[in-house]
Design a protein around this motif. Structure first.
Motif, PDB file in Angstrom:
ATOM      1  N   ARG A  75       0.857  -1.183   0.000  1.00  0.00           N
ATOM      2  CA  ARG A  75       0.000   0.000   0.000  1.00  0.00           C
ATOM      3  C   ARG A  75       0.888   1.227   0.000  1.00  0.00           C
ATOM      4  N   VAL A  76       0.654   2.135  -0.942  1.00  0.00           N
ATOM      5  CA  VAL A  76       1.486   3.321  -1.119  1.00  0.00           C
ATOM      6  C   VAL A  76       0.726   4.556  -0.671  1.00  0.00           C
ATOM      7  N   LEU A  77       1.368   5.383   0.148  1.00  0.00           N
ATOM      8  CA  LEU A  77       0.809   6.650   0.601  1.00  0.00           C
ATOM      9  C   LEU A  77       1.678   7.783   0.086  1.00  0.00           C
ATOM     10  N   CYS A  78       1.059   8.767  -0.565  1.00  0.00           N
ATOM     11  CA  CYS A  78       1.810   9.865  -1.162  1.00  0.00           C
ATOM     12  C   CYS A  78       0.890  11.068  -1.310  1.00  0.00           C
ATOM     13  N   ALA A  79       1.446  12.154  -1.816  1.00  0.00           N
ATOM     14  CA  ALA A  79       0.657  13.357  -2.105  1.00  0.00           C
ATOM     15  C   ALA A  79       0.095  13.263  -3.518  1.00  0.00           C
ATOM     16  N   ASP A  80      -0.784  14.195  -3.834  1.00  0.00           N
ATOM     17  CA  ASP A  80      -1.393  14.246  -5.164  1.00  0.00           C
ATOM     18  C   ASP A  80      -1.057  15.588  -5.805  1.00  0.00           C
ATOM     19  N   ARG A  81      -0.121  15.569  -6.765  1.00  0.00           N
ATOM     20  CA  ARG A  81       0.296  16.772  -7.478  1.00  0.00           C
ATOM     21  C   ARG A  81       0.198  16.517  -8.985  1.00  0.00           C
ATOM     22  N   PRO A  82      -0.990  16.680  -9.560  1.00  0.00           N
ATOM     23  CA  PRO A  82      -1.192  16.361 -10.988  1.00  0.00           C
ATOM     24  C   PRO A  82      -0.267  17.116 -11.925  1.00  0.00           C
ATOM     25  N   GLU A  83       0.241  18.287 -11.503  1.00  0.00           N
ATOM     26  CA  GLU A  83       1.117  19.052 -12.393  1.00  0.00           C
ATOM     27  C   GLU A  83       2.427  18.327 -12.687  1.00  0.00           C
ATOM     28  N   PHE A  84       2.725  17.279 -11.902  1.00  0.00           N
ATOM     29  CA  PHE A  84       3.961  16.529 -12.108  1.00  0.00           C
ATOM     30  C   PHE A  84       3.733  15.200 -12.827  1.00  0.00           C
ATOM     31  N   VAL A  85       2.576  15.019 -13.421  1.00  0.00           N
ATOM     32  CA  VAL A  85       2.317  13.775 -14.152  1.00  0.00           C
ATOM     33  C   VAL A  85       3.270  13.664 -15.341  1.00  0.00           C
ATOM     34  N   ARG A  86       3.969  12.544 -15.424  1.00  0.00           N
ATOM     35  CA  ARG A  86       4.881  12.262 -16.527  1.00  0.00           C
ATOM     36  C   ARG A  86       4.573  10.851 -17.027  1.00  0.00           C
ATOM     37  N   PRO A  87       3.747  10.723 -18.038  1.00  0.00           N
ATOM     38  CA  PRO A  87       3.403   9.385 -18.542  1.00  0.00           C
ATOM     39  C   PRO A  87       4.640   8.613 -18.962  1.00  0.00           C
ATOM     40  N   GLY A  88       4.645   7.333 -18.646  1.00  0.00           N
ATOM     41  CA  GLY A  88       5.717   6.470 -19.123  1.00  0.00           C
ATOM     42  C   GLY A  88       6.994   6.500 -18.313  1.00  0.00           C
TER      43      GLY A  88
END
Length: 458
Positions: free
Chosen positions: A104-117
């Motif tokens: 189980r992974v716990l982290c923050a949610d920062r969509p601006e850092f999405v990097r597909p692949g």
């Protein structure tokens, strides 16, 4: 590859036939399974075939001990990524899960850092809870903390509570920790004191807490990303007497090529963030010297542009010196894109001017059979051994870099030997090997009585 496999089989070259057949299937090209099996039988003990099998090894059971319920905590987790720390934790999570551990992974949610692949091919999102908050942000590659200290304390308190609640709800019996910048660290001691083994993978020169804030429980273990990181922490008074170096590891199976590149001319790759401390400006000045000396080359710069002014200056410099047509700028590349770049290259220049904790792109390049020419700062020196499996140049010295590249081009036989040795070296930094160590650490720590640090009677 399928045609190459058939040709090699007809010519009585079982190793080449086995490798080409395996590559055809690996990249979706089909291939004759029976012919490949027969070829493999003829190549079963050949070092090249054994190295190939080792590079592509994917374990489906623990390397030691029992399966566990592992909570993983880190600030960013792919596809949200910045700098490589999160990608390392993703690979550890995927490998642990593949071996049968519950994760189980716990982290923050920062969509601006999405990097597909940026990560591998497994789907982990069902195991990820992006409910934590960060008390700061990154701007132009630099971290900026929230100026309100009370808000920082409130966010850290909330994060600690969320992590502990999740750990107890998940009934975890191990905790693996990544980057805690802008997150929280109080949960480390609470879990370790409660008898849960906690391993903190340190990917920066020091963790986000001071040496005074480091947990004292014998069930807590530091996992610096290199011996250099361990030394850096020791100089800052952290107790590293029981630290275990946990190299970030690379997915060598995604980059490994059993067929070496041609060593005919310099096909150079730069694969890093485009910012001054990663040294792209040093490489450009070295290219100018190579062009002046008549050395044949082309070069590709790949990576996120964090410093647009530097990017424009480098591009204009190439044009002004007359070799702009031999240099391409590709920006961010996902993993398949990076694999394709390395497949077209025969040299990776790693010109970082600051002390790198590790340097994973070096391992990826070496796995692909690409020779690494490195400034060898910080922990990156532990990957490439000068004159053995790659080459070093003086940090920040474009002239020395140009001399090193020119010397490589002038000695193709030595160049090929460095590439072969580098590929062998890359196998020692595979993700699977680091996860072997993590599993062993969980076993070791589980055998300790948290009350006195002694081994439990098993």
């Amino acid at each position: 590859m399928e045609t190459l496999a058939r040709l090699a089989a007809v010519q009585g070259r079982p190793v080449e036939a086995a490798l080409a057949g395996a590559e055809a299937r690996r990249w979706g090209g089909g291939g004759d399974a029976e012919a490949s099996v027969a070829a493999a039988a003829g190549a079963a003990e050949d070092p090249r075939w054994l190295a190939y099998r080792e590079a592509l090894r994917r374990d489906e059971r623990p390397s030691c001990g029992q399966t566990r319920r592992v909570v993983i905590v880190t600030n960013l987790f792919p596809p949200q990524e910045f700098g490589g720390y999160g990608r390392k934790m993703w690979e550890f999570a995927a490998e642990l899960r593949r071996r049968g551990h519950a994760v189980r992974v716990l982290c923050a949610d920062r969509p601006e850092f999405v990097r597909p692949g940026v990560a591998g091919d497994a789907d982990l999102e069902d195991a990820v809870e992006r409910s934590l908050s960060l008390y700061g942000a990154w701007e132009d590659g630099v971290a900026h903390l929230d100026p309100d200290q009370e808000r920082i304390k409130a966010i850290a308190h909330d994060n600690n509570q969320r992590i502990l609640d999740a750990a107890y709800e998940f009934d975890c019996d191990a905790c693996l920790v990544g980057n805690l910048d802008m997150l929280a660290n109080g949960f480390l001691s609470v879990l370790a004191d409660a008898g849960v083994p906690v391993v903190h993978c340190i990917g920066n020169s020091t963790p986000s807490y001071s040496f005074r804030g480091m947990p004292t429980s014998p069930l807590f273990r530091l996992g610096p990303a290199s011996h250099w990181v361990a030394g850096s922490m020791a100089r800052e008074l952290y107790n590293v007497s029981r630290a275990t170096v946990l190299y970030p590891g690379a997915r060598v199976d995604l980059f490994y090529s059993p067929f070496p590149p041609a060593f005919d001319r310099l096909r150079i790759a730069f694969a890093s963030l485009f910012v001054d401390y990663k040294g792209p400006q040093v490489l450009v000045e070295a290219l100018a010297l190579l062009a002046e000396r008549g050395v044949d080359f082309d070069c590709v710069f790949a990576g996120d542009v964090l410093d647009p002014q530097l990017f424009d200056a480098v591009r204009q410099r190439c044009e002004a010196l007359g070799f702009g047509g031999r240099v391409r700028f590709q920006g961010f590349l996902d993993r398949p894109g990076m694999a394709r770049l390395l497949a077209r290259s025969n040299v990776l220049v790693f010109p970082s001017t600051y002390d790198e904790p590790f340097g994973i792109s070096q391992v990826e390049a070496m796995a692909a059979g690409v020779t690494v020419v490195s400034s060898a700062t910080g922990g990156s020196r532990e990957i490439v051994r000068d004159g053995i499996d790659g080459l070093h140049f003086k940090n920040g010295d474009a002239n020395d870099l140009a001399d090193t590249l020119e010397g490589l081009a002038a000695a193709p036989r030595r160049w090929a030997e460095l590439a072969r040795a580098g590929q062998e070296r890359a196998l020692t930094f595979a993700v699977a090997r680091t996860v072997d160590r993590i599993e062993a650490l969980f076993e070791e720590l589980s055998a300790i009585d948290p009350a006195d640090g002694d081994l439990r009677l098993l």
